[in-house]
Write an enzyme that holds these catalytic residues in place. Sequence first.
Site, PDB file in Angstrom:
ATOM      1  CG  ASP A 145      -1.391   1.341   1.350  1.00 36.98           C
ATOM      2  OD1 ASP A 145      -2.601   1.560   0.746  1.00 36.98           O
ATOM      3  OD2 ASP A 145      -1.677   1.366   2.773  1.00 36.98           O
ATOM      4  CG  LEU A 146       2.051   5.866  -1.651  1.00 32.97           C
ATOM      5  CD1 LEU A 146       3.630   5.331  -2.065  1.00 32.97           C
ATOM      6  CD2 LEU A 146       1.480   6.476  -2.607  1.00 32.97           C
ATOM      7  CG  ASP A 147      -1.342   7.779   0.207  1.00 34.04           C
ATOM      8  OD1 ASP A 147      -1.236   7.802   0.309  1.00 34.04           O
ATOM      9  OD2 ASP A 147      -2.557   7.098  -0.380  1.00 34.04           O
ATOM     10  CB  SER A 183      -2.011   2.932  -3.426  1.00 34.84           C
ATOM     11  OG  SER A 183      -2.811   4.045  -3.249  1.00 34.84           O
ATOM     12  CB  ALA A 184      -7.467   3.391  -2.387  1.00 36.98           C
ATOM     13  CB  SER A 185      -3.947   7.657  -3.411  1.00 39.70           C
ATOM     14  OG  SER A 185      -3.760   8.477  -3.895  1.00 39.70           O
ATOM     15  CE  LYS A 186     -10.199   7.690  -8.272  1.00 41.96           C
ATOM     16  NZ  LYS A 186     -11.616   8.296  -9.012  1.00 41.96           N
ATOM     17  CG  ASN A 187      -3.728  12.453  -5.821  1.00 46.08           C
ATOM     18  OD1 ASN A 187      -4.071  13.997  -6.876  1.00 46.08           O
ATOM     19  ND2 ASN A 187      -4.558  12.724  -4.723  1.00 46.08           N
ATOM     20  CE  LYS A 205      -6.339  -0.821  -0.960  1.00 46.72           C
ATOM     21  NZ  LYS A 205      -5.116  -0.034  -0.628  1.00 46.72           N
ATOM     22  NE  ARG A 208      -9.384  12.128  -4.350  1.00 47.51           N
ATOM     23  CZ  ARG A 208      -9.404  12.665  -5.754  1.00 47.51           C
ATOM     24  NH1 ARG A 208      -9.851  13.629  -6.585  1.00 47.51           N
ATOM     25  NH2 ARG A 208      -8.314  11.920  -6.253  1.00 47.51           N
ATOM     26  CB  THR A 267      -0.090  11.353   2.028  1.00 50.01           C
ATOM     27  OG1 THR A 267      -0.610   9.453   2.225  1.00 50.01           O
ATOM     28  CG2 THR A 267       1.157  11.526   1.091  1.00 50.01           C
ATOM     29  CD  GLU A 288      -3.312  -1.461   3.038  1.00 49.88           C
ATOM     30  OE1 GLU A 288      -3.749  -0.701   3.995  1.00 49.88           O
ATOM     31  OE2 GLU A 288      -3.921  -0.943   1.686  1.00 49.88           O
ATOM     32  CG  ASP A 289      -1.426   2.358   5.970  1.00 45.98           C
ATOM     33  OD1 ASP A 289      -1.472   2.475   4.895  1.00 45.98           O
ATOM     34  OD2 ASP A 289      -2.162   3.862   7.206  1.00 45.98           O
ATOM     35  CE  LYS A 298      -3.902   7.144   9.606  1.00 47.41           C
ATOM     36  NZ  LYS A 298      -2.842   6.403  10.435  1.00 47.41           N
ATOM     37  N   GLY A 299      -7.490   4.509   4.023  1.00 39.81           N
ATOM     38  CA  GLY A 299      -7.563   3.402   2.981  1.00 39.81           C
ATOM     39  C   GLY A 299      -9.021   3.500   1.964  1.00 39.81           C
ATOM     40  CB  VAL A 300     -12.056   5.009   3.089  1.00 37.74           C
ATOM     41  CG1 VAL A 300     -13.501   5.946   2.124  1.00 37.74           C
ATOM     42  CG2 VAL A 300     -12.369   4.159   4.989  1.00 37.74           C
TER      43      VAL A 300
HETATM   44  C1  BG6 Z   1      -6.173   5.883   0.405  1.00 36.56           C
HETATM   45  C2  BG6 Z   1      -5.643   6.769   1.375  1.00 36.56           C
HETATM   46  O1  BG6 Z   1      -4.481   5.402   0.006  1.00 36.56           O
HETATM   47  O2  BG6 Z   1      -6.441   6.573  -0.716  1.00 36.56           O
HETATM   48  C3  BG6 Z   1      -6.944   7.571   1.807  1.00 36.56           C
HETATM   49  O3  BG6 Z   1      -5.453   5.944   2.945  1.00 36.56           O
HETATM   50  C4  BG6 Z   1      -7.830   8.046   0.603  1.00 36.56           C
HETATM   51  O4  BG6 Z   1      -6.920   8.679   3.132  1.00 36.56           O
HETATM   52  C5  BG6 Z   1      -8.058   6.852  -0.766  1.00 36.56           C
HETATM   53  O5  BG6 Z   1      -8.885   8.755   0.720  1.00 36.56           O
HETATM   54  C6  BG6 Z   1      -7.701   7.827  -1.661  1.00 36.56           C
HETATM   55  O6  BG6 Z   1      -6.296   8.778  -2.176  1.00 36.56           O
HETATM   56  P1  BG6 Z   1      -6.804  10.321  -3.207  1.00 36.56           P
HETATM   57  O7  BG6 Z   1      -5.556  10.867  -3.266  1.00 36.56           O
HETATM   58  O8  BG6 Z   1      -7.482   9.833  -4.820  1.00 36.56           O
HETATM   59  O9  BG6 Z   1      -7.775  11.334  -2.484  1.00 36.56           O
HETATM   60 MG    MG Z   2      -2.843   2.960   3.664  1.00 37.43          MG
END
Ligand code: BG6
Ligand code: MG
Length: 216
Positions: free
Chosen positions: A8-10, A113-117, A144, A48, A16, A168-169, A44-46
Site C-alpha cells: 500500500d502507499l499511504d 493503493s486506493a489513491s488516484k494521486n 478496499k 476519496r 500522507t 497495509e496500514d 485511512k484506506g477509504v
Molecule cells: C488511501 C488513503 O490510500 O487513498 C485514503 O489512505 C484516501 O485516506 C484514498 O482517501 C484516496 O486517495 P486520493 O489521493 O485518490 O484522494
Molecule cells: Mg494506507
Amino acid sequence: MIKACIFDLDGVIVDTAKYHFIAWKRLAAEFGYELTEAQNEKLKGVSRMGSLELLLEWAGVKKTEEEKFEMTERKNIWYRALIKEMDSSEILEGVMPFLENLKENKISFALGSASKNSNTILEQVGLSDCFEAVVDGNKTTRSKPDPQTFELGAEALHLKSEECIVFEDSQKGIEAALRGGFYAVGIGEEEVLSKAHLVIPNFIGLTFENIVEKLS
Ligand code: BG6
Ligand code: MG
C-alpha cells in the site's frame, strides 16, 4: 512459496494521512464541523468519495451528488498542493533498505493503493521507476476491503495471491488482503491490525527473509 510483495502507499511507504487530514479538516470547517484525528484514522484506506460520505454522515449534513463531486474535487486541489511539496525525505524510515533487500534477492514488488494521486506521490519522492507494477485508484472499480487492488497487482506480476505478501496500514486494506487470499502484514499497531497474519511497527532493520520466517 512467497515470491512477491505488494505495498500500500499511504501509511506504508509515506505518511500522507497528515495531508489528507489538513485538507478534510478545511473542507469540514466550511460546514461548521470539526474533524478529529481519531476520525481521520477511520478514513485511512477509504476512497476519496467514501471518505467524504463518512465525513458528511458524522456531521449530519446532506449534499447532492453534484455538490459531493465538487467538494471532493476541491479537497483534492488542496491535498495536491500539499503533496507537491513532498520529497524523498518523506519516505518512511526502513522502507528504502527493505526495497533494496527485495531487489538484491530478486523478489518482485508492486504497489496497490486506493489513491488516484499515487503516481504524483511516487514522482515527488523519487520512486516512479521502482515498482514493477502500480495499481492505483484510477485502475480499480471496487474499493478496499474488496481485494481487487491487490488481485490486479498479483495479476500484473503473473503470480497467485498466495504467492504474495500485502503490506497495509489500514484495517480495510488488511481485510482486502485476507479476502483475496494474500498473506497480510500490518504496518502499525497490533490492537488496530490484529486480523493480519503479522503486525510490525515499521520496516526498520527487517529483511524479506525475516518477514517470511515470521509468517511461517
Ligand atoms: C488511501 C488513503 O490510500 O487513498 C485514503 O489512505 C484516501 O485516506 C484514498 O482517501 C484516496 O486517495 P486520493 O489521493 O485518490 O484522494
Ligand atoms: Mg494506507
